[in-house]
Design a protein around this motif. Structure first.
Motif, mmCIF file in Angstrom:
data_model
loop_
_atom_site.group_PDB
_atom_site.id
_atom_site.type_symbol
_atom_site.label_atom_id
_atom_site.label_comp_id
_atom_site.label_asym_id
_atom_site.label_seq_id
_atom_site.Cartn_x
_atom_site.Cartn_y
_atom_site.Cartn_z
ATOM 1 N N MET A 1 35.184 38.192 50.893
ATOM 2 C CA MET A 1 33.950 38.308 51.476
ATOM 3 C C MET A 1 34.029 38.429 53.034
ATOM 4 O O MET A 1 33.685 39.035 53.786
ATOM 5 N N TRP A 2 34.595 37.200 53.504
ATOM 6 C CA TRP A 2 34.677 36.807 54.869
ATOM 7 C C TRP A 2 36.087 36.537 55.166
ATOM 8 O O TRP A 2 36.479 35.318 55.137
ATOM 9 N N PRO A 3 37.167 37.500 55.055
ATOM 10 C CA PRO A 3 38.569 37.004 55.310
ATOM 11 C C PRO A 3 39.081 36.586 56.396
ATOM 12 O O PRO A 3 40.159 35.891 56.446
ATOM 13 N N THR A 4 38.165 36.234 57.392
ATOM 14 C CA THR A 4 38.655 35.595 58.607
ATOM 15 C C THR A 4 38.099 34.027 58.546
ATOM 16 O O THR A 4 38.486 33.372 59.459
ATOM 17 N N ARG A 5 37.368 33.689 57.423
ATOM 18 C CA ARG A 5 36.900 32.302 57.672
ATOM 19 C C ARG A 5 37.880 31.397 56.844
ATOM 20 O O ARG A 5 38.511 31.823 55.631
ATOM 21 N N GLY A 6 37.938 30.166 56.808
ATOM 22 C CA GLY A 6 38.895 29.436 56.158
ATOM 23 C C GLY A 6 40.121 29.629 56.259
ATOM 24 O O GLY A 6 40.868 29.328 55.193
ATOM 25 N N ILE A 7 40.747 30.453 57.110
ATOM 26 C CA ILE A 7 42.073 30.633 57.348
ATOM 27 C C ILE A 7 42.986 29.416 57.725
ATOM 28 O O ILE A 7 44.172 29.356 56.699
ATOM 29 N N PHE A 8 42.418 28.157 57.919
ATOM 30 C CA PHE A 8 43.271 26.966 57.927
ATOM 31 C C PHE A 8 43.434 26.428 56.615
ATOM 32 O O PHE A 8 44.554 26.071 56.313
ATOM 33 N N VAL A 9 42.749 26.788 55.616
ATOM 34 C CA VAL A 9 42.920 26.420 54.201
ATOM 35 C C VAL A 9 43.959 27.357 53.504
ATOM 36 O O VAL A 9 45.043 26.630 53.037
ATOM 37 N N LEU A 10 43.889 28.537 53.841
ATOM 38 C CA LEU A 10 45.043 29.325 53.241
ATOM 39 C C LEU A 10 46.448 29.102 53.976
ATOM 40 O O LEU A 10 47.514 29.080 53.296
ATOM 41 N N GLU A 11 46.404 28.695 55.275
ATOM 42 C CA GLU A 11 47.589 28.337 55.974
ATOM 43 C C GLU A 11 48.316 27.113 55.422
ATOM 44 O O GLU A 11 49.467 26.955 55.193
ATOM 45 N N ARG A 12 47.481 26.251 55.117
ATOM 46 C CA ARG A 12 47.863 24.820 54.378
ATOM 47 C C ARG A 12 48.533 25.114 53.074
ATOM 48 O O ARG A 12 49.453 24.528 52.679
ATOM 49 N N MET A 13 47.698 25.876 52.362
ATOM 50 C CA MET A 13 48.330 26.260 50.902
ATOM 51 C C MET A 13 49.621 27.057 51.056
ATOM 52 O O MET A 13 50.355 26.538 50.299
ATOM 53 N N ARG A 14 49.712 27.777 51.841
ATOM 54 C CA ARG A 14 50.993 28.362 52.226
ATOM 55 C C ARG A 14 52.185 27.416 52.480
ATOM 56 O O ARG A 14 53.482 27.438 51.904
ATOM 57 N N ALA A 15 51.911 26.328 53.117
ATOM 58 C CA ALA A 15 52.858 25.530 53.616
ATOM 59 C C ALA A 15 53.277 24.523 52.431
ATOM 60 O O ALA A 15 54.260 24.262 52.434
ATOM 61 N N VAL A 16 52.386 23.995 51.816
ATOM 62 C CA VAL A 16 52.338 23.176 50.571
ATOM 63 C C VAL A 16 52.954 24.049 49.274
ATOM 64 O O VAL A 16 54.115 23.550 48.860
ATOM 65 N N ALA A 17 52.730 25.423 49.370
ATOM 66 C CA ALA A 17 53.568 25.910 48.319
ATOM 67 C C ALA A 17 55.121 26.331 48.727
ATOM 68 O O ALA A 17 55.725 26.727 47.810
ATOM 69 N N GLY A 18 55.364 26.167 49.840
ATOM 70 C CA GLY A 18 56.785 26.031 50.016
ATOM 71 C C GLY A 18 57.739 25.142 49.196
ATOM 72 O O GLY A 18 59.006 25.417 49.260
ATOM 73 N N SER A 19 57.314 24.319 48.640
ATOM 74 C CA SER A 19 58.073 23.392 47.706
ATOM 75 C C SER A 19 58.289 24.224 46.431
ATOM 76 O O SER A 19 57.460 24.827 45.712
ATOM 77 N N PRO A 20 59.782 23.836 46.083
ATOM 78 C CA PRO A 20 59.942 24.449 44.635
ATOM 79 C C PRO A 20 59.359 23.560 43.728
ATOM 80 O O PRO A 20 58.742 22.618 43.743
ATOM 81 N N ASN A 21 59.070 24.231 42.539
ATOM 82 C CA ASN A 21 58.478 23.594 41.232
ATOM 83 C C ASN A 21 57.065 23.327 41.368
ATOM 84 O O ASN A 21 56.664 22.121 41.040
ATOM 85 N N LEU A 22 56.423 23.874 42.538
ATOM 86 C CA LEU A 22 55.008 23.726 42.655
ATOM 87 C C LEU A 22 54.217 25.035 42.575
ATOM 88 O O LEU A 22 54.537 25.924 43.396
ATOM 89 N N ARG A 23 53.180 25.044 41.489
ATOM 90 C CA ARG A 23 52.509 26.257 41.301
ATOM 91 C C ARG A 23 51.108 25.863 41.902
ATOM 92 O O ARG A 23 50.439 24.860 41.569
ATOM 93 N N LEU A 24 50.533 26.748 42.734
ATOM 94 C CA LEU A 24 49.328 26.660 43.130
ATOM 95 C C LEU A 24 48.229 27.497 42.529
ATOM 96 O O LEU A 24 48.429 28.982 42.923
ATOM 97 N N ASP A 25 47.000 27.307 41.885
ATOM 98 C CA ASP A 25 46.058 28.460 41.471
ATOM 99 C C ASP A 25 44.938 27.914 42.431
ATOM 100 O O ASP A 25 44.550 26.704 42.387
#
Length: 387
Positions: A1-25
């Motif tokens: 709905m508001w794609p520009t809001r909460g970008i910092f959450v998405l950025e942190r998810m990307r950084a965390v998801a860089g680890s192998p054997n880790l799945r994020l839903d």
């Protein structure tokens, strides 16, 4: 709905998801709203139950929300209504940990789900959830309960960590991890190049602010500062040229801000740009001589960190984590939250020679990769303690 809001959450998810054997839903509940074309909340009805965003499966369970009068039960409603979606996720793969953002209502919902399925909770607090929501008598008990349930509480500034401790959370379970920056997205470039690409005037000083057009963000303070600048400060810059103020964002105060611009006859000096995609902001930060944020309250404002990463000096009110971000006078100045104070600070900053390359180097120190590593360490600690 508001794609520009909460970008910092998405950025942190990307950084965390860089680890192998880790799945994020991702579980991102939205308020239930009937499919009728009435009111701005009708957009909730169009949100899909499940979608895939940048490689993440995102689930949108509906929860019941009665605006204002039912605020006390938002967290409970969000949590209970998310149970079916949570069970659907666990059927495909077991959940080892819940990573939640914002203490209310999301943190309360996450704490409820954490207790129900028996997994540890990491709860990140970001500013308004502690500075505003947690101060309401009907909300504070819920927030304190969620913070108590969490295995670790992440605060995005030391100032916010102190507020969390005041709510009774043991200091040893609070981790201060500020937001990060992506140096591949936000970096310094020649100002003339950025202005040419944007098509903005090259012969006038340019001041920028980015944020929601809401009272607590202080856009009205900056507009009034421009009025005072015109009246008393422009001639003192040595050029006599009045700066242009660009305000990027949307929000409930847009009409009031447009009226203020007209009342001060600032149509030629203040521009409301509207909301822009996140990736376009790098040009605006680089085009600006100065970035200003006159907020009433903040956690760890990423717009300031992005401006600094681009080498743009910052004037900001001394709230929340701002003193921690502007930790060197070479990066910017903390300014009392008044129009006259900002007008005077604008004059001084526009007359000063700033080392934009040095600002950019300092602004890029806290990367999202560093943030991701620290969050993964908390994940490992929580799982080990829970085993």
């Amino acid at each position: 709905m508001w794609p520009t809001r909460g970008i910092f959450v998405l950025e942190r998810m990307r950084a965390v998801a860089g680890s192998p054997n880790l799945r994020l839903d991702v579980m991102a509940p939205v308020p239930y709203y009937p499919s009728i074309a009435v009111g701005w909340r009708r957009a909730f009805a169009r949100v899909p139950r499940m979608e895939r965003i940048e490689g993440f499966d995102v689930y949108h369970p509906r929860y019941f929300m009665t605006p204002k009068i039912g605020m006390t039960f938002y967290g409970l409603s969000m949590g209970l209504c998310s149970v079916p979606a949570m069970r659907a996720v666990t059927r495909s793969a077991p959940i080892d940990l819940i990573d939640a953002h914002f203490a209310y209502p999301d943190g309360v919902a996450a704490a409820l789900l954490s207790r129900m399925i028996g997994v540890p909770l990491i709860l990140t607090v970001r500013g308004s959830d502690i500075n505003v929501s947690a101060q309401l008598p009907v909300i504070k008990p819920w927030v304190r309960w969620a913070l108590r349930i969490a295995r670790h509480v992440v605060a995005v500034s030391q100032a916010l960590a102190e507020r969390v401790a005041e709510l009774g959370v043991a200091r040893e379970k609070i981790a201060v991890i500020p937001n990060g920056i992506d140096p591949h997205k936000f970096y310094a470039m020649p100002r003339e190049e950025a202005r040419a690409k944007l098509g903005v005037p090259k012969n006038r000083p340019m001041i920028l602010s980015v944020g929601n057009l809401a009272a607590h963000k202080g856009m009205d303070v900056l507009i009034e500062a421009m009025h005072h600048f015109r009246e008393t400060e422009a001639i003192k810059t040595g050029t006599g040229k009045e700066p242009l103020l660009y305000l990027i964002g949307e929000g409930p105060d847009r009409i009031a801000l447009e009226r203020k611009i007209r009342d001060f006859a600032l149509e030629d000096s203040v521009r409301l740009v509207g909301s822009l995609p996140h990736h376009e902001l790098v040009l605006w930060y680089n085009a600006a001589d100065l970035f200003c944020l006159a907020s009433q309250r903040e956690g760890c404002p990423n717009v300031v960190k992005e401006a600094l990463a681009c080498g743009t000096p910052v004037l900001a009110s001394p709230v929340g984590g701002m003193p921690e971000i502007l930790h060197s006078p070479s990066m910017g100045v903390l300014v009392p939250r008044s129009a006259r104070a900002f007008a005077s600070a604008m004059r001084d900053a526009l007359m000063r020679e700033w080392d934009r390359q040095a600002i950019s180097r300092l602004g890029q120190e806290q990367t999202w990769d560093r943030v991701g590593q620290r969050i993964r360490e908390l994940f490992a600690s929580a799982r080990q303690a829970h085993a």
